[in-house]
Design a protein around this motif. Structure first.
Motif, PDB file in Angstrom:
ATOM      1  N   ASP A  48      49.863  60.369  78.274  1.00 36.32           N
ATOM      2  CA  ASP A  48      51.098  60.991  78.747  1.00 36.32           C
ATOM      3  C   ASP A  48      52.164  59.913  78.944  1.00 36.32           C
ATOM      4  OD1 ASP A  48      52.847  62.981  79.643  1.00 36.32           O
ATOM      5  OD2 ASP A  48      51.245  63.988  80.771  1.00 36.32           O
ATOM      6  N   ASP A  49      53.339  60.349  79.374  1.00 36.60           N
ATOM      7  CA  ASP A  49      54.495  59.469  79.558  1.00 36.60           C
ATOM      8  C   ASP A  49      54.532  58.925  80.983  1.00 36.60           C
ATOM      9  OD1 ASP A  49      56.915  58.204  79.657  1.00 36.60           O
ATOM     10  OD2 ASP A  49      58.099  59.908  78.925  1.00 36.60           O
ATOM     11  N   ALA A  50      54.387  57.605  81.126  1.00 38.44           N
ATOM     12  CA  ALA A  50      54.298  56.983  82.450  1.00 38.44           C
ATOM     13  C   ALA A  50      55.643  56.924  83.173  1.00 38.44           C
ATOM     14  CB  ALA A  50      53.728  55.575  82.329  1.00 38.44           C
ATOM     15  N   THR A  51      56.737  57.292  82.488  1.00 38.17           N
ATOM     16  CA  THR A  51      58.029  57.303  83.181  1.00 38.17           C
ATOM     17  C   THR A  51      58.211  58.572  84.006  1.00 38.17           C
ATOM     18  OG1 THR A  51      59.176  58.268  81.264  1.00 38.17           O
ATOM     19  CG2 THR A  51      59.106  55.861  81.413  1.00 38.17           C
ATOM     20  N   SER A  52      57.195  59.419  84.019  1.00 34.00           N
ATOM     21  CA  SER A  52      57.197  60.621  84.843  1.00 34.00           C
ATOM     22  C   SER A  52      56.453  60.332  86.144  1.00 34.00           C
ATOM     23  CB  SER A  52      56.513  61.782  84.105  1.00 34.00           C
ATOM     24  OG  SER A  52      56.201  62.829  84.995  1.00 34.00           O
ATOM     25  N   LYS A  53      57.094  60.636  87.253  1.00 37.15           N
ATOM     26  CA  LYS A  53      56.481  60.400  88.557  1.00 37.15           C
ATOM     27  C   LYS A  53      55.206  61.204  88.708  1.00 37.15           C
ATOM     28  CE  LYS A  53      57.508  60.559  93.523  1.00 37.15           C
ATOM     29  NZ  LYS A  53      58.537  60.896  94.536  1.00 37.15           N
ATOM     30  N   LEU A  69      52.303  59.461  86.962  1.00 38.73           N
ATOM     31  CA  LEU A  69      51.800  58.325  87.740  1.00 38.73           C
ATOM     32  C   LEU A  69      51.023  58.786  88.966  1.00 38.73           C
ATOM     33  CD1 LEU A  69      54.743  55.751  87.591  1.00 38.73           C
ATOM     34  CD2 LEU A  69      52.610  55.749  86.292  1.00 38.73           C
ATOM     35  N   GLU A  70      51.477  59.871  89.566  1.00 36.78           N
ATOM     36  CA  GLU A  70      50.723  60.420  90.700  1.00 36.78           C
ATOM     37  C   GLU A  70      49.356  60.920  90.242  1.00 36.78           C
ATOM     38  OE1 GLU A  70      54.197  61.982  93.763  1.00 36.78           O
ATOM     39  OE2 GLU A  70      53.545  63.290  92.118  1.00 36.78           O
ATOM     40  N   ASP A  71      49.303  61.531  89.057  1.00 40.93           N
ATOM     41  CA  ASP A  71      48.016  61.964  88.494  1.00 40.93           C
ATOM     42  C   ASP A  71      47.093  60.770  88.258  1.00 40.93           C
ATOM     43  OD1 ASP A  71      48.796  64.593  88.542  1.00 40.93           O
ATOM     44  OD2 ASP A  71      49.369  64.657  86.415  1.00 40.93           O
ATOM     45  N   ALA A  72      47.710  59.611  87.940  1.00 40.96           N
ATOM     46  CA  ALA A  72      46.928  58.395  87.702  1.00 40.96           C
ATOM     47  C   ALA A  72      46.489  57.735  89.007  1.00 40.96           C
ATOM     48  CB  ALA A  72      47.748  57.405  86.875  1.00 40.96           C
ATOM     49  N   GLY A  73      46.976  58.253  90.119  1.00 46.38           N
ATOM     50  CA  GLY A  73      46.581  57.710  91.414  1.00 46.38           C
ATOM     51  C   GLY A  73      47.354  56.488  91.831  1.00 46.38           C
ATOM     52  N   VAL A  74      48.585  56.339  91.306  1.00 46.26           N
ATOM     53  CA  VAL A  74      49.386  55.163  91.640  1.00 46.26           C
ATOM     54  C   VAL A  74      49.658  55.070  93.140  1.00 46.26           C
ATOM     55  CG1 VAL A  74      51.729  54.222  91.439  1.00 46.26           C
ATOM     56  CG2 VAL A  74      50.460  54.810  89.386  1.00 46.26           C
ATOM     57  N   ASP A  75      49.776  56.207  93.798  1.00 45.59           N
ATOM     58  CA  ASP A  75      50.079  56.196  95.228  1.00 45.59           C
ATOM     59  C   ASP A  75      48.964  55.581  96.070  1.00 45.59           C
ATOM     60  OD1 ASP A  75      48.522  58.360  94.438  1.00 45.59           O
ATOM     61  OD2 ASP A  75      49.173  59.623  96.097  1.00 45.59           O
ATOM     62  N   ARG A  76      47.781  55.422  95.503  1.00 41.09           N
ATOM     63  CA  ARG A  76      46.680  54.782  96.229  1.00 41.09           C
ATOM     64  C   ARG A  76      46.169  53.529  95.501  1.00 41.09           C
ATOM     65  NH1 ARG A  76      44.633  59.365  93.794  1.00 41.09           N
ATOM     66  NH2 ARG A  76      42.789  59.114  92.464  1.00 41.09           N
ATOM     67  N   ALA A  77      46.884  53.124  94.470  1.00 37.98           N
ATOM     68  CA  ALA A  77      46.460  51.968  93.674  1.00 37.98           C
ATOM     69  C   ALA A  77      46.758  50.658  94.398  1.00 37.98           C
ATOM     70  CB  ALA A  77      47.170  51.977  92.321  1.00 37.98           C
ATOM     71  N   ASP A  78      45.946  49.654  94.099  1.00 34.60           N
ATOM     72  CA  ASP A  78      46.188  48.307  94.613  1.00 34.60           C
ATOM     73  C   ASP A  78      47.214  47.576  93.763  1.00 34.60           C
ATOM     74  OD1 ASP A  78      44.122  48.183  96.772  1.00 34.60           O
ATOM     75  OD2 ASP A  78      42.782  48.533  95.073  1.00 34.60           O
ATOM     76  N   ALA A  79      47.263  47.938  92.480  1.00 35.42           N
ATOM     77  CA  ALA A  79      48.190  47.259  91.581  1.00 35.42           C
ATOM     78  C   ALA A  79      48.588  48.176  90.432  1.00 35.42           C
ATOM     79  CB  ALA A  79      47.554  45.981  91.027  1.00 35.42           C
ATOM     80  N   GLY A  93      56.837  52.874  90.716  1.00 39.01           N
ATOM     81  CA  GLY A  93      55.781  52.218  91.471  1.00 39.01           C
ATOM     82  C   GLY A  93      56.254  51.778  92.845  1.00 39.01           C
ATOM     83  N   LYS A  94      57.497  51.278  92.896  1.00 39.35           N
ATOM     84  CA  LYS A  94      58.079  50.894  94.178  1.00 39.35           C
ATOM     85  C   LYS A  94      58.246  52.111  95.080  1.00 39.35           C
ATOM     86  CE  LYS A  94      58.774  46.454  94.238  1.00 39.35           C
ATOM     87  NZ  LYS A  94      58.278  45.579  95.340  1.00 39.35           N
ATOM     88  N   ALA A  97      55.164  53.063  96.637  1.00 39.99           N
ATOM     89  CA  ALA A  97      54.648  52.025  97.547  1.00 39.99           C
ATOM     90  C   ALA A  97      53.396  51.317  97.040  1.00 39.99           C
ATOM     91  CB  ALA A  97      54.397  52.616  98.929  1.00 39.99           C
ATOM     92  N   VAL A  98      53.354  50.995  95.732  1.00 38.24           N
ATOM     93  CA  VAL A  98      52.236  50.213  95.202  1.00 38.24           C
ATOM     94  C   VAL A  98      52.371  48.782  95.715  1.00 38.24           C
ATOM     95  CG1 VAL A  98      51.045  49.444  93.133  1.00 38.24           C
ATOM     96  CG2 VAL A  98      52.223  51.643  93.131  1.00 38.24           C
ATOM     97  N   PRO A  99      51.318  48.210  96.291  1.00 39.08           N
ATOM     98  CA  PRO A  99      51.418  46.860  96.869  1.00 39.08           C
ATOM     99  C   PRO A  99      51.814  45.776  95.874  1.00 39.08           C
ATOM    100  CG  PRO A  99      49.422  47.966  97.620  1.00 39.08           C
ATOM    101  CD  PRO A  99      50.002  48.812  96.533  1.00 39.08           C
ATOM    102  N   ASP A 100      51.194  45.783  94.693  1.00 40.51           N
ATOM    103  CA  ASP A 100      51.467  44.748  93.689  1.00 40.51           C
ATOM    104  C   ASP A 100      51.869  45.389  92.373  1.00 40.51           C
ATOM    105  OD1 ASP A 100      50.858  42.347  95.187  1.00 40.51           O
ATOM    106  OD2 ASP A 100      48.763  42.977  95.114  1.00 40.51           O
TER     107      ASP A 100
END
Length: 239
Positions: A50-55, A58-68, A86-87, A90-93
């Motif tokens: 899918d297209d990663a420029t869609s919020k 990224l939420e489906d990918a678990g970015v909101d709980r990702a370390d990086a 990602g910012k 709130a992705v840490p890295d």
């Protein structure tokens, strides 16, 4: 670590391999169906086509709980958008590839760690292999400084000298520091002290504030071309 990698191309693929083999939980987002299928078949990770420029993606990918979050696509605009999302989540890295040096400032303002155009870095590495064959490996630090590995030649001015003597005689300038010595028969690299000698055949890890210039490498017995060189490939702007 939980790592989300955007892009499964030339840069993303070896990154996915290293991250999965390192025991991390990896999720890959790849827009191209063929690349996504290849990554899913080759690596032990979840791949989202899918297209990663869609919020939402990224939420489906678990970015909101990702370390990086690492963005590796071929397009800076895509990478910037991914980093901004990602910012927001709130992705840490957050780390991204940057292809056009003119865009570096944008990524810095966002607060993203960057890796400049890898193709240009490879080109510089290959050019160095021809121009400075004595340099075994190198890494740029800032604008001019470099850390590089170089072997001590049999007739090198520094051969047989201690670090202290080489410094006192002006062979090692103030902006040159030998940080490690690899020697045949030694299991581990030697951390040099003032009394440590540089012997012929040793491989030295050297920090030079002005880079691996001929004036610096001559000290180790490698008298290479002193002709003026063009500006560093990695420091020039793309047309």
């Amino acid at each position: 670590m939980y790592i989300v990698i955007v892009g499964a191309g030339d840069i993303g693929t070896p990154l996915i391999e290293m991250a999965t083999h390192g025991g991390n939980e990896v999720v890959v987002v790849e827009k191209n169906a063929s690349k996504a299928e290849t990554a899913a078949n080759e690596f032990d990770c979840l791949v989202i086509n899918d297209d990663a420029t869609s919020k939402e993606v990224l939420e489906d990918a678990g970015v909101d709980r990702a370390d990086a979050l690492i963005s590796t696509t071929d397009h800076d605009a895509t990478n910037i958008m991914v980093c901004l999302l990602g910012k927001e989540l709130a992705v840490p890295d957050i780390v991204s590839v940057v292809h056009n040096p003119e865009h570096m400032g944008i990524f810095r303002r966002i607060g993203v760690n960057t890796m400049e155009n890898p193709q240009r870095l490879i080109a510089e590495y290959l050019y160095r292999g021809v121009k400075r064959p004595s340099v075994v490996d190198f890494m740029r630090v800032g604008e001019e400084a470099e850390v590089f590995e170089i072997r001590v030649g049999q007739e090198a001015p520094i051969a047989g000298m201690t670090m202290q003597d080489a410094t006192e005689e002006g062979l090692l300038a103030e902006d040159v520091l030998i940080v490690a010595v690899e020697r045949e028969g030694e299991e581990k690299p030697i951390t040099p002290r003032g009394g440590t000698k540089a012997l012929p055949g040793d491989t030295l890890t050297v920090y030079s504030g002005r880079g691996a210039t001929p004036e610096v490498t001559d000290v180790f017995g490698h008298y290479e071309d002193h002709a003026d060189e063009p500006a560093s490939i990695a420091d020039t702007s793309e047309e």
